[in-house]
Design an enzyme around this catalytic site. Structure first.
Site, PDB file in Angstrom:
ATOM      1  N   ARG A 139      -0.880   8.586   1.403  1.00 43.53           N
ATOM      2  CA  ARG A 139      -1.809   8.339   1.024  1.00 43.53           C
ATOM      3  C   ARG A 139      -2.675   8.259   2.169  1.00 43.53           C
ATOM      4  NH1 ARG A 139      -3.182   1.938   2.539  1.00 43.53           N
ATOM      5  NH2 ARG A 139      -4.089   2.582   4.465  1.00 43.53           N
ATOM      6  N   GLU A 143       5.788   2.521  -0.525  1.00 42.11           N
ATOM      7  CA  GLU A 143       5.410   2.768   0.518  1.00 42.11           C
ATOM      8  C   GLU A 143       5.934   2.554   1.870  1.00 42.11           C
ATOM      9  OE1 GLU A 143       1.870  -0.002   1.304  1.00 42.11           O
ATOM     10  OE2 GLU A 143       0.745   0.569   2.917  1.00 42.11           O
ATOM     11  N   ASN A 172       0.138 -11.303   7.631  1.00 46.16           N
ATOM     12  CA  ASN A 172      -0.714 -10.815   8.206  1.00 46.16           C
ATOM     13  C   ASN A 172      -1.423 -11.399   8.691  1.00 46.16           C
ATOM     14  OD1 ASN A 172      -0.451  -8.641  10.975  1.00 46.16           O
ATOM     15  ND2 ASN A 172      -1.760  -7.019   9.372  1.00 46.16           N
ATOM     16  N   TRP A 203     -12.533  -7.759   3.035  1.00 48.75           N
ATOM     17  CA  TRP A 203     -12.123  -6.089   3.534  1.00 48.75           C
ATOM     18  C   TRP A 203     -10.634  -5.673   3.521  1.00 48.75           C
ATOM     19  CZ3 TRP A 203      -7.363  -6.251   6.405  1.00 48.75           C
ATOM     20  CH2 TRP A 203      -7.244  -4.501   6.846  1.00 48.75           C
ATOM     21  N   GLU A 262      -5.850   2.036  -5.571  1.00 52.23           N
ATOM     22  CA  GLU A 262      -4.710   1.821  -5.227  1.00 52.23           C
ATOM     23  C   GLU A 262      -6.562   0.443  -4.721  1.00 52.23           C
ATOM     24  OE1 GLU A 262      -2.985   1.266  -2.095  1.00 52.23           O
ATOM     25  OE2 GLU A 262      -2.785  -1.079  -1.645  1.00 52.23           O
ATOM     26  N   HIS A 267       1.329   7.248   5.441  1.00 48.21           N
ATOM     27  CA  HIS A 267       0.298   7.350   5.301  1.00 48.21           C
ATOM     28  C   HIS A 267      -0.737   8.569   5.869  1.00 48.21           C
ATOM     29  CE1 HIS A 267      -0.687   2.376   5.041  1.00 48.21           C
ATOM     30  NE2 HIS A 267      -0.035   2.644   4.055  1.00 48.21           N
ATOM     31  N   HIS A 287      -9.197  -0.612  -1.038  1.00 49.66           N
ATOM     32  CA  HIS A 287      -8.834  -2.221  -0.304  1.00 49.66           C
ATOM     33  C   HIS A 287      -9.861  -2.961  -1.049  1.00 49.66           C
ATOM     34  CE1 HIS A 287      -7.560  -3.800   3.709  1.00 49.66           C
ATOM     35  NE2 HIS A 287      -6.127  -2.714   3.069  1.00 49.66           N
ATOM     36  N   ASP A 335      -6.120   3.973  -1.349  1.00 48.37           N
ATOM     37  CA  ASP A 335      -6.349   2.738  -1.541  1.00 48.37           C
ATOM     38  C   ASP A 335      -7.968   2.212  -1.217  1.00 48.37           C
ATOM     39  OD1 ASP A 335      -4.637  -0.051   0.771  1.00 48.37           O
ATOM     40  OD2 ASP A 335      -6.085   0.175  -0.383  1.00 48.37           O
ATOM     41  N   HIS A 360       4.771  -2.765  -1.968  1.00 43.43           N
ATOM     42  CA  HIS A 360       3.056  -2.820  -0.374  1.00 43.43           C
ATOM     43  C   HIS A 360       4.843  -2.402   0.767  1.00 43.43           C
ATOM     44  CE1 HIS A 360       0.709  -5.404   2.541  1.00 43.43           C
ATOM     45  NE2 HIS A 360       0.732  -3.405   3.121  1.00 43.43           N
ATOM     46  N   ARG A 397       2.067  -4.052  -7.587  1.00 43.21           N
ATOM     47  CA  ARG A 397       2.740  -3.775  -5.789  1.00 43.21           C
ATOM     48  C   ARG A 397       2.877  -5.271  -4.853  1.00 43.21           C
ATOM     49  NH1 ARG A 397       1.490  -0.081  -2.524  1.00 43.21           N
ATOM     50  NH2 ARG A 397       0.127  -1.138  -0.551  1.00 43.21           N
ATOM     51  N   ASP A 419       3.426  -4.400   8.478  1.00 46.41           N
ATOM     52  CA  ASP A 419       3.059  -6.058   9.057  1.00 46.41           C
ATOM     53  C   ASP A 419       4.230  -6.522   7.909  1.00 46.41           C
ATOM     54  OD1 ASP A 419       0.385  -4.977   7.413  1.00 46.41           O
ATOM     55  OD2 ASP A 419       0.790  -6.620   6.515  1.00 46.41           O
ATOM     56  N   GLU A 467      -0.315  -5.869  -3.543  1.00 50.48           N
ATOM     57  CA  GLU A 467       0.490  -6.415  -2.615  1.00 50.48           C
ATOM     58  C   GLU A 467      -1.043  -7.705  -2.379  1.00 50.48           C
ATOM     59  OE1 GLU A 467      -1.673  -3.061   0.152  1.00 50.48           O
ATOM     60  OE2 GLU A 467      -2.704  -4.701   1.199  1.00 50.48           O
ATOM     61  N   TYR A 500     -10.818   0.680   7.808  1.00 50.44           N
ATOM     62  CA  TYR A 500      -9.836   0.460   6.919  1.00 50.44           C
ATOM     63  C   TYR A 500      -8.801   1.053   7.016  1.00 50.44           C
ATOM     64  CZ  TYR A 500     -10.286   1.225   2.162  1.00 50.44           C
ATOM     65  OH  TYR A 500     -10.373   2.526   0.912  1.00 50.44           O
TER      66      TYR A 500
HETATM   67  C1  CS2 Z   1      -2.727  -1.471   3.175  1.00 52.56           C
HETATM   68  C2  CS2 Z   1      -2.522  -2.918   3.810  1.00 52.56           C
HETATM   69  O1  CS2 Z   1      -0.887  -0.541   2.671  1.00 52.56           O
HETATM   70  C3  CS2 Z   1      -1.679  -0.697   2.592  1.00 52.56           C
HETATM   71  O2  CS2 Z   1      -1.828  -0.742   1.137  1.00 52.56           O
HETATM   72  O3  CS2 Z   1      -4.046  -2.879   2.197  1.00 52.56           O
HETATM   73  O4  CS2 Z   1      -2.453  -1.871   5.691  1.00 52.56           O
HETATM   74  C4  CS2 Z   1      -2.975  -3.577   4.362  1.00 52.56           C
HETATM   75  O5  CS2 Z   1      -3.846  -3.659   4.697  1.00 52.56           O
HETATM   76  C5  CS2 Z   1      -2.760  -4.498   5.104  1.00 52.56           C
HETATM   77  O6  CS2 Z   1      -1.143  -4.978   5.255  1.00 52.56           O
HETATM   78  C6  CS2 Z   1      -3.181  -6.011   6.162  1.00 52.56           C
HETATM   79  O7  CS2 Z   1      -2.314  -6.606   6.039  1.00 52.56           O
HETATM   80 MG    MG Z   2      -3.444  -1.701   0.054  1.00 51.58          MG
END
Ligand code: CS2
Ligand code: MG
Length: 402
Positions: free
Chosen positions: A147, A339, A37, A402, A236, A122, A212, A210, A312, A283, A316, A262, A159
């Site tokens: 999630r 996921e 991604n 991020w 996560e 999600h 993140h 998450d 993960h 993950r 994407d 991930e 995010y």
């Molecule tokens: C996230 C993702 O799904 C998750 O756990 O961390 O959406 C992540 O932000 C994206 O795959 C980044 O491309």
């Molecule tokens: Mg994640």
């Protein structure tokens, strides 16, 4: 048997996907996901300019030797771009091998270890009410695990939160958009979110969250502790995972289970966390960690330390990755959860698939190979469109994770 041709198909049915297709002299072909991604074209070049020409003439059944050739033979080992390129080839070769053996991929891996595969969806919203509503909708669809990501008062863009009622897609601009973050505001608010969710939905639904990569170790320890009463399935990516030792600090303070990986692309990224039992779920995915060949090693190593898989599975990662992951999930003894962010109907038109969802669980289907294919004519209708992930700053302007 020989590889006679290999190519990359780039398509953008709502978001960019990179697919490797390998053709053999016996008419059997295989496909693999090689989507990274925000950096898709780098992987395309790595494949087209280097790896794919090296494949022609090789025996596609020599999956391990080809993996070693591309991993050890490259000198510049590891890294997301190289390992995603190798993953696309590796999954296509496993697809060919299972088709040659006339069986679904999970049978080739060792047969199924479960009847069905638990997935999590999600549930996100810009505020508490819309997040609770999203949990309701996920439950109505049958999900047993969700999630939870909720907007935080005082933080403009979070995010994991979809814009209006569109699907969540973080790579939503040609060049990176900048976002602003406050750990203080987040840490103050997040326990309220889980308190409200547990108050409305009780404890019969698995809740995941998450972070993140946003916190420092002691902040993550505090959030883990604050969330203990809500008995999360996992928290996560609490901190960036380059310094794996920092997870010791989190582990000392909280029993909230941790899931990481991930962004990993090698077993060496996971080793310390797994062998020191500093995580509970790994993950790392098939598409970003060199494919099935390396993921089997990671999963087996994790099983020695009671660490389970929790791949993960954001949108994407293409339906090809999802299909291969579900065959892996069906087989792997130390499975945890998968996921599942649903791909759009437009994406699912381009990628036909055999996997099925039923009441919170998936089965991979009985088609030979991984059961996913790409409609090249349709794929050609959606040309690549550059899209980058956001960049994040603290409120004082400090560049942040991020
Ligand atoms: C996230 C993702 O799904 C998750 O756990 O961390 O959406 C992540 O932000 C994206 O795959 C980044 O491309
Ligand atoms: Mg994640």
């Amino acid at each position: 048997m020989k590889i006679v041709d290999a190519k990359v198909i780039v398509t953008c049915p709502g978001r960019n996907f990179v697919t490797v297709k390998i053709m053999t002299d016996q008419g059997i072909y295989g496909i693999g996901d090689a989507t990274l991604n925000g950096r898709e074209k780098s992987v395309v070049s790595y494949l087209e300019d280097y790896l794919l020409p090296m494949l022609i003439g090789r025996d596609p059944q020599q999956i391990e030797d080809i993996w070693q050739y591309f991993y050890r033979g490259v000198y510049w080992r590891r890294g997301p771009i190289g390992m995603t390129a190798i993953a696309g080839i590796d999954v296509a070769l496993w697809d060919i091998k299972a088709k040659l053996a006339n069986m679904p991929l999970y049978q080739l891996l060792g047969g199924r270890s479960r009847d069905r595969i638990l997935v999590y969806s999600h549930a996100n919203g810009k505020d508490l009410d819309s997040t609770l509503d999203a949990v309701r909708k996920a439950k109505e669809k049958g999900y047993k695990a969700v999630r939870i990501q909720c907007g935080v008062p005082g933080i403009a863009k979070m995010y994991g939160i979809a814009k209006s009622n569109k699907a969540y897609e973080p790579a939503d601009s040609d060049l990176p958009m900048e976002e602003s973050w406050s750990s203080e505001k987040y840490m103050k608010f997040i326990p309220e979110v889980f308190d409200a969710v547990r108050k409305e939905f009780g404890y019969d639904i698995h809740l995941l969250h998450d972070v993140h990569h946003r916190l420092t170790p002691i902040e993550a320890a505090r959030v883990g502790k604050d969330l203990e009463p809500y008995r999360l399935f996992w928290m996560e990516d609490p901190v960036p995972a380059e310094n794996q030792e920092s997870f010791k600090l989190i582990r000392q303070h909280t029993t909230t289970p941790l899931a990481v990986g991930e962004v990993f692309n090698s077993i060496h990224d996971c080793r310390e966390l797994i062998q020191n039992q500093m995580i509970d779920y790994i993950r790392t995915t098939i598409v970003h960690a060199g494919g099935i060949t390396q993921l089997r090693r990671i999963a087996d190593f994790a099983s020695l330390y009671n660490v389970r898989t929790g791949f993960h599975g954001a949108t994407d990662l293409s339906p090809v990755c999802m299909g291969a992951a579900l065959h892996f999930d069906y087989w792997v003894p130390n499975f945890g959860i998968q996921e599942h962010m649903a791909h759009s109907p437009q994406m699912e038109e381009v990628f036909t698939r055999a996997y099925e969802f039923n009441d919170g669980y998936f089965t991979p289907g009985e088609k030979i190979g991984h059961g996913v294919d790409i409609d090249e004519k349709l794929a050609a209708k959606y040309p690549y469109k550059r899209a980058c992930l956001p960049v994040n700053r603290l409120e004082d302007g400090t560049l942040w994770h991020w």
